[in-house]
Design a protein around this motif. Sequence first.
Motif, short mmCIF file in Angstrom:
data_model
loop_
_atom_site.label_atom_id
_atom_site.label_comp_id
_atom_site.label_asym_id
_atom_site.label_seq_id
_atom_site.Cartn_x
_atom_site.Cartn_y
_atom_site.Cartn_z
N UNK A 163 0.90 -1.27 0.08
CA UNK A 163 0.05 0.02 -0.14
C UNK A 163 0.91 1.29 0.03
N UNK A 164 0.22 2.29 -0.09
CA UNK A 164 1.04 3.59 -0.13
C UNK A 164 1.15 4.19 -1.46
N UNK A 165 1.56 5.51 -1.35
CA UNK A 165 1.72 6.17 -2.57
C UNK A 165 2.64 5.67 -3.61
N UNK A 166 3.58 4.99 -3.04
CA UNK A 166 4.81 4.51 -3.98
C UNK A 166 4.86 3.16 -4.36
N UNK A 167 3.49 2.48 -4.04
CA UNK A 167 3.60 0.88 -4.19
C UNK A 167 3.60 0.52 -5.66
N UNK A 168 3.16 1.31 -6.55
CA UNK A 168 3.15 1.10 -7.94
C UNK A 168 4.48 1.48 -8.68
N UNK A 169 5.52 1.83 -7.55
CA UNK A 169 6.86 2.08 -8.36
C UNK A 169 7.81 0.81 -7.90
N UNK A 170 7.22 -0.20 -7.13
CA UNK A 170 7.98 -1.39 -6.58
C UNK A 170 8.42 -1.92 -7.86
N UNK A 171 9.47 -2.61 -8.00
CA UNK A 171 10.11 -3.56 -8.99
C UNK A 171 10.61 -4.88 -8.63
N UNK A 172 10.69 -4.83 -7.31
CA UNK A 172 11.16 -6.22 -6.75
C UNK A 172 10.97 -6.15 -5.38
N UNK A 173 10.60 -7.45 -4.82
CA UNK A 173 10.29 -7.79 -3.38
C UNK A 173 10.92 -9.08 -3.04
N UNK A 174 11.78 -9.11 -1.91
CA UNK A 174 12.11 -10.23 -1.44
C UNK A 174 12.10 -10.35 0.02
N UNK A 175 11.92 -11.61 0.53
CA UNK A 175 12.01 -11.97 1.89
C UNK A 175 13.12 -12.97 2.35
N UNK A 176 13.50 -12.95 3.61
CA UNK A 176 14.94 -13.55 4.00
C UNK A 176 14.10 -15.01 4.75
N UNK A 177 14.88 -16.21 4.30
CA UNK A 177 14.31 -17.23 4.90
C UNK A 177 15.37 -18.47 4.19
N UNK A 178 14.59 -19.61 4.42
CA UNK A 178 15.31 -20.85 3.97
C UNK A 178 15.22 -20.91 2.47
N UNK A 179 16.44 -20.90 1.70
CA UNK A 179 16.28 -20.83 0.36
C UNK A 179 16.48 -22.12 -0.44
N UNK A 180 16.35 -23.63 0.32
CA UNK A 180 16.35 -24.78 -0.30
C UNK A 180 15.74 -25.80 0.56
#
Length: 501
Positions: A163-180
């Motif tokens: 949400x928020x005024x800049x939500x449409x400008x987001x090009x990537x999202x990552x979360x930190x966790x178990x990778x395999x």
Amino acid sequence: MKKKQNLFVGLVAALLLSSCSQEELGEQGMALPEGEYPLQIGSVTLTAEVSEQPWTRVVESTDGMSSVWEGDEQIGVQIGSGQPGIYTVQDDGSVVAINPVYWTSTAPTYVTAWYPTNETVDLSNQSNGLAYVLEATQDPVTYEQSVTLNFTHKLAKVRVVLNGTQAGQVESVEIYGITACNHLGGSLDYEASNTGWIKMKKQTFADGTECWEANVVPGEVISQIKVNNTEATLTKPLTPKVAALNTITINVEQAPTEIDLDAYEGTTLTVSGKTTIKGNGQQKNLQITVAPDTELTLQNVNLSYKGSAPVVFKGDATLTLEGANTLEGECVAWDFNSGSGIYIEQGTLTINADNENASLTISRKYNMKPNSSAGMGICVPENASLIIKSGKITINDVDSEGDSSGAGIGTSGETCGNITIEGGNITVGKCSWYTAGIGSLNGDCKGITITGENTVVNVSKGDYASCYIGSGIGTVTGNITIGDGATVNGVKYTETHTGTL
């Protein structure tokens, strides 16, 4: 006699041994010819394990919540502890054998299936497609029965909603966790130390909802997120549940911008987003144009601009006052709007102060005679609204008795928009001729409301105006309400007053 007794015991033992062998054979079942009794798979389905926001799919459906097989997925299948085989799932839930498995005994046993067939599943980059681990276990069945493989998810889904005024400008999202993770025949296994950033896939569903998703190992806490490569810690860490949709909501706003007027050399400036403009109290020839949805803070700013208001708001916005601020407008002949201190072109402007001493002082200068005129302190035309919540706001007297001026807050000859004062200490100085202090010269007023126990308003008017609040010589068709403990011109209105004042 002794020998007979021994023979009898031996015969009983033999009979008991024979009986055990027959029972054992019944448990194990009879052997079946190799390769002649293939496993019969009636259908393959996919369901959720938990009812709280279930998600179940191998392909993301358009509604964001349904479950489908795309077709051509390969699944591993095993009868008991026998050799596993491989089958291909069709989009209708039927299967085609690639490497079929066969019954080797008539004894009932479990049938297990899993997806995918490769043992290790990479979770680190799901930007182009989600990773899945599915398992199905059929209760003990026999070689004569057809089985239904009802798959369930072994991973958890994490959805990030922006949400928020800049939500449409987001090009990537990552979360930190178990990778395999590994799944040996469908049983999930992983190394807790194998952590890193997991790239999420952007999803747009049929209803237009946009979000970012990834499938992760359940039960492992997620506390870090990265949006457009900017890391942040979640205020409420997430422990994702298996086979459930686990949602994180993030508010994305533009990083605040600070502008120091000492270093700014232009005479016009356009701002947007969260912006703080800092001055040193020295007057500067500058006009600020404020884009819609801007959160503007003025800090010790002193602006003067001839021929147009020094601050122009183009749409909904907030203005926060810090320190002492001064604005001065000077009209071109008979263009009242041009000489205002603040001009709200459209939308709603909300004014706050960071403390009770923060102030805004507005002066309105007459242009050169003949046909001299002065504008409004705050111009609120018909298609705009003003809300004052706090702050010390002073609109000075006009310089002299010129031909005419606009209202201190409102308009001149046209209808003024909605004006709401619900806090602060407001002083409106003298206007000229027939102009009301709050409202208009000869236009109507859509609505003027003054309320609030701590609200103090002192308002003057032109010498010939019929009222302080309303329309100086026009007919007021809008609502004017004063009450709720507000103090206006020294009178505390504990009971509601309606109409001009």
